[in-house]
Design a protein around this motif. Structure first.
Motif, PDB file in Angstrom:
ATOM      1  N   ASP A 124       8.275   1.824  -0.814  1.00 56.07           N
ATOM      2  CA  ASP A 124       6.896   1.522  -0.925  1.00 56.07           C
ATOM      3  C   ASP A 124       6.352   0.349   0.296  1.00 56.07           C
ATOM      4  O   ASP A 124       5.124   0.376   0.226  1.00 56.07           O
ATOM      5  CB  ASP A 124       6.644   1.236  -2.245  1.00 56.07           C
ATOM      6  N   ASP A 129       1.391   3.885   1.649  1.00 52.33           N
ATOM      7  CA  ASP A 129       0.231   5.056   1.536  1.00 52.33           C
ATOM      8  C   ASP A 129       1.037   5.915   0.535  1.00 52.33           C
ATOM      9  O   ASP A 129       0.543   6.864  -0.098  1.00 52.33           O
ATOM     10  CB  ASP A 129      -0.353   5.485   2.800  1.00 52.33           C
ATOM     11  N   ASP A 131       3.112   8.334   1.571  1.00 48.15           N
ATOM     12  CA  ASP A 131       3.493   9.427   2.444  1.00 48.15           C
ATOM     13  C   ASP A 131       4.825   9.227   3.047  1.00 48.15           C
ATOM     14  O   ASP A 131       4.991   8.756   4.305  1.00 48.15           O
ATOM     15  CB  ASP A 131       2.444   9.782   3.438  1.00 48.15           C
TER      16      ASP A 131
END
Length: 170
Positions: A124, A129, A131
């Motif tokens: 993270d 984001d 993705d």
């Protein structure tokens, strides 16, 4: 008489403090799996080889002593269970006696010179984001850079207690 009660009060506070530290540390200790007799013997043999490696720096000396050690294990291979348990207990005592005061450590393990030098960042943080690419690693790593697995007793998800006196993950 007053000094006696003051010292016993400090002892009470100290024991209460020790209990608090033990309780806090036990939250992070991981439950180890129960080992069979064969697994205990294999663990004793591997640990004996590691201790031998700390004492015998020259490879030829190590190989010679390792073959003697293997012969000792093989000589007691198919003995009665009571005798096997006695040999296991005596082997652990002998291992404790010959343990090196400053054993060799793999550099990236706890106590090694590279331990936690460049720990991997959480996903993270790398991908805020959310993705995450398909080729990104899908495993979680322990502080010693091994893969987290519940069955091995080494799954450092969340907080982990690293005991630097014994140089191990508790």
């Amino acid at each position: 008489e007053q000094s006696t009660s003051a010292s016993s009060g400090r002892h009470y506070e100290r024991s209460k403090m020790n209990t608090a530290f033990i309780a806090a540390g036990s939250q992070y200790k991981q439950q180890l799996p129960q080992l069979t007799h064969n697994q205990q013997v294999a663990k004793l043999y591997r640990h004996s080889l590691k201790v031998l490696g700390s004492w015998a720096v020259d490879r030829t000396v190590f190989i010679e002593e390792a073959s003697k050690l293997r012969a000792r294990f093989d000589a007691n291979r198919n003995c009665a269970p009571d005798k096997a348990n006695r040999f296991l207990r005596e082997g652990k005592e002998e291992l404790q006696e010959y343990t090196h005061p400053d054993p060799y450590r793999i550099p990236f393990m706890p106590g090694g010179s590279m331990f936690m030098r460049n720990p991997p960042l959480p996903m993270d943080v790398c991908f805020p984001d959310g993705d995450i690419p398909a080729d990104a690693p899908k495993v979680t790593l322990n502080p010693d850079m091994s893969i987290c697995k519940e069955e091995t007793g080494k799954s450092a998800v969340g907080q982990v207690l690293v005991d630097f006196t014994s140089k191990s993950m508790a």
